[in-house]
Structures are given as C-alpha cells and as structure tokens.
Enzyme design. Structure first.
Site, mmCIF file in Angstrom:
data_model
loop_
_atom_site.group_PDB
_atom_site.id
_atom_site.type_symbol
_atom_site.label_atom_id
_atom_site.label_comp_id
_atom_site.label_asym_id
_atom_site.label_seq_id
_atom_site.Cartn_x
_atom_site.Cartn_y
_atom_site.Cartn_z
ATOM 1 N N THR A 147 0.876 -1.176 0.000
ATOM 2 C CA THR A 147 0.000 0.000 0.000
ATOM 3 C C THR A 147 0.905 1.216 0.000
ATOM 4 O OG1 THR A 147 -2.063 -0.773 0.974
ATOM 5 C CG2 THR A 147 -1.376 1.380 1.652
ATOM 6 N N ARG A 201 -14.518 -7.144 -1.037
ATOM 7 C CA ARG A 201 -13.848 -6.804 0.225
ATOM 8 C C ARG A 201 -13.217 -5.403 0.154
ATOM 9 N NH1 ARG A 201 -8.349 -5.311 1.698
ATOM 10 N NH2 ARG A 201 -7.999 -6.005 3.828
ATOM 11 N N GLY A 254 -10.695 -2.784 2.537
ATOM 12 C CA GLY A 254 -9.818 -2.734 3.706
ATOM 13 C C GLY A 254 -9.937 -1.431 4.461
ATOM 14 N N ASP A 255 -8.905 -1.107 5.200
ATOM 15 C CA ASP A 255 -8.905 0.094 6.043
ATOM 16 C C ASP A 255 -8.550 1.361 5.273
ATOM 17 O OD1 ASP A 255 -6.295 -1.086 5.725
ATOM 18 O OD2 ASP A 255 -5.576 0.449 7.114
ATOM 19 N N THR A 268 -0.613 1.251 6.834
ATOM 20 C CA THR A 268 -0.451 0.098 5.948
ATOM 21 C C THR A 268 -0.306 -1.179 6.763
ATOM 22 O OG1 THR A 268 0.886 -0.965 4.245
ATOM 23 C CG2 THR A 268 2.055 0.491 5.770
ATOM 24 N N GLY A 269 -0.956 -2.227 6.310
ATOM 25 C CA GLY A 269 -0.910 -3.502 7.024
ATOM 26 C C GLY A 269 -2.179 -4.274 6.761
ATOM 27 N N GLY A 289 -5.587 -4.914 6.709
ATOM 28 C CA GLY A 289 -6.658 -3.944 6.886
ATOM 29 C C GLY A 289 -7.724 -4.295 7.908
HETATM 30 N N1 ASP Z 1 -4.251 -2.016 4.452
HETATM 31 C C1 ASP Z 1 -4.412 -2.510 3.121
HETATM 32 C C2 ASP Z 1 -5.650 -3.366 3.035
HETATM 33 O O1 ASP Z 1 -5.892 -4.140 3.934
HETATM 34 C C3 ASP Z 1 -3.264 -3.321 2.649
HETATM 35 C C4 ASP Z 1 -1.914 -2.839 3.010
HETATM 36 O O2 ASP Z 1 -1.734 -1.816 3.620
HETATM 37 O O3 ASP Z 1 -0.967 -3.488 2.621
HETATM 38 O O4 ASP Z 1 -6.332 -3.296 2.049
#
Ligand code: ASP
Length: 318
Positions: A183, A211, A213-214, A234-235, A237
């Site tokens: 991300t 789906r 994410g965050d 980032t991570g 979500g």
């Molecule tokens: N946070 C993002 C999601 O879950 C993915 C990411 O940050 O790598 O869509």
C-alpha cells in the site's frame, strides 16, 4: 516564512528482510521512494498545500509498478484490480475516498474529486470510476494495471485458498502469508500549518466478495486534523479497521495530550499487535514532528523535514 514543513510516506509494511531482497530490487525501491518524496517535498518547499504534496507523492507511488497501488495493484479472486484510496484535509476534516475502482489511473485523484466535487465521502465500484470519467481523469484498461509478479501471487494464493497481503515485490514466496504487505501513503504539514493525509492500495491478493480494507475508511487507514496529526496506515486492513488506528492516535493526542510518538507507540505496539495486526503507519503532527512506527519486520518509508536533519530519510528495514 519560517514555519516548519514535513513530508512522510510509505510503500507498505510487512516481513521485508534483507534475505528476501536483491541489491537491485532494494535500489529500485529506494529510488522510487526518493522520487515520490522529492515530488511531494518540492510542493511544500515552494509554499504549496499539504493536500497537494500528499497527492503528488501518492500519485508518484501509484504510477510505480513496484507498489500495490494504481499500476501494480494486486489481483482479486476473479482476476481483476479493485483499488481503494482516501485523502483528508486537516484544515476542516474534509475527506474523500473511493473503493473498488477498476479503471481510474490514479485512484487518489478520484478520492480528491469525491472530496471536492461531491457531497459524499466514499464512493464505491462503478460509481467511483464514473465520477472520475465524468471529470476527465485518465482511465486505463485492465492491461495497464497488470504485472506478472502480482498475477503469479494470485495463482499461489488461489492454490493456498486464502487471501494474502502481497504488496511488496520481494522475492519468491515462502509459506508465510503475511510475508509481504504493501500500500502507499503520505502525510504532510505545510508552511501554513495545515496537515493532510492520503492512502492508496490494491488491497489484498485473492480478495473477494467486494472486500474493502482500512485504507479508504476515514479514521482507520487515513486521517488528518490540523489540531492533532495526519496519519496514513499500511498492514492487514481488517485489524486496522477493528482498532480504528488513525483516529485512535488523534484521540490520544487530543483527549490525553500525548505526544505523536507516544500515541503512535501505544496504538501500533500495545493495541494493534496484541490482536494480530501487523503493519505500520506514517504520521506528522501540528508542529511538524514525524513518526514512522511499525510492528512488522520492515516498512518501505521515507521522510523529509525543513527542520532537524533536513536531508531525505529513506529506509526499508528496522
Ligand atoms: N491495508 C491494506 C488493506 O488491507 C493493505 C496494506 O496496507 O498493505 O487493504
């Protein structure tokens, strides 16, 4: 004008270790981060708005196929790209976001359109692309977003039968589904004392059922308020959504008077990690302090401030 300004950005967090990297790849990441940093920082140095700086930095990362945003976005279960993005203006907490966009070349620009040209905050799926098209933003066919390594990652994920965080371009896969995340995002404080945050992502490999994410959810993956801070996460979500990460940091600063560093530490290490939320974020506060916390092995990150060291900082590992 002597008011401090600062920019920080990320290109994803996860199990990023030197063992999974080649020197050439590492250099490519460093260059891409540096290029995005200098594009955004030039806006701030010229007296421009934090909002423009974060948009420019994120556009640069979206155009770079190394990252899981815009060109290079991961594949859904059905083999499409569904991109999420959000932008927020700390001056007045105006915000715009898109989810599930398939055609707009730079989802962050579509998010900004939502903020500035509609009465809404979040538009999803065909509506997001329709708005972008109506306002003349460039769109692209599916081939534009295609990259072979993302396609290969989808084939692996389909075989494993699970959704994966495949956002980096690290080397061949191992058994750990969380090995790679990604991300892109940026936060800034401009010379006028205003903050802004922007985040853009393709989400997770093999995601299905529309789906989200965050990243496009204001307060979870993206948040900005001049009185406290600007945050881009980032991570994984789902965990960032459950922990309402970005707004939680702002609340700790607003209601408990904590420093940016302390608020970030509590949320990333004490709240997110125990529920299994791997990842990190970039943050800047009203005084221009920058924090780049993560609880994963690495995070592609870069920052530059007009005060302190002043030189560009670019890092990948702990
Ligand atoms: N946070 C993002 C999601 O879950 C993915 C990411 O940050 O790598 O869509």
């Amino acid at each position: 004008m002597n008011s401090p300004f600062a920019l920080a950005l990320h290109g994803g967090a996860g199990t990023i270790s030197p063992a999974l990297m080649t020197p050439a790849k590492e250099q490519a990441y460093q260059q891409a981060l540096r290029a995005a940093l200098s594009r955004g920082y030039a806006v701030l140095a010229g007296g421009g708005a934090a909002l423009d700086a974060v948009e420019q930095a994120v556009r640069s990362l979206e155009d770079e196929p190394l990252f899981n945003a815009g060109r290079g976005a991961v594949f859904t279960h059905e083999g499409h790209h569904e991109m999420d993005a959000a932008i927020m203006d700390g001056r007045n907490r105006a915000a715009g976001a898109v989810a599930g966009a398939r055609a707009v070349q730079n989802p962050i620009r579509a998010a900004r359109l939502v903020m500035e040209h509609t009465d809404h905050v979040l538009l999803a799926w065909p509506g997001a692309d329709a708005l972008a098209q109506e306002h003349g933003l460039p769109t692209q066919p599916a081939e534009y977003f295609f990259t072979q390594h993302r396609y290969d990652q989808l084939q692996e994920a389909l075989q494993e039968g699970r959704m994966r965080l495949d956002h980096s371009q690290a080397l061949p896969t191992d058994e750990d589904p969380k090995r790679k995340m990604g991300t892109v995002g940026a936060v800034a404080r401009d010379q006028h004392g205003h903050l802004a945050a922007a985040t853009s992502t393709g989400g997770m490999t093999n995601k299905r059922y529309s789906r989200i994410g965050d990243s496009p959810i204001i307060g979870s993956g993206t948040f900005a308020d001049d009185r406290t801070c600007a945050i881009s996460c980032t991570g994984h979500g789902e965990f960032f959504l459950r922990a309402v990460v970005a707004h939680d940091i702002s609340c700790l600063m607003e209601y408990r008077g904590l420093s940016l560093a302390e608020a970030c530490r509590i949320v990333v290490h004490d709240k997110l990690a125990p529920i299994g939320g791997e990842g990190g974020l970039v943050a800047v506060d009203a005084a221009g302090n920058v924090a780049l916390p993560f609880n994963s092995e690495g995070m592609y990150r870069a920052s530059q401030t007009s005060h302190g060291a002043a030189a560009p900082y670019v890092a990948i590992y702990k």
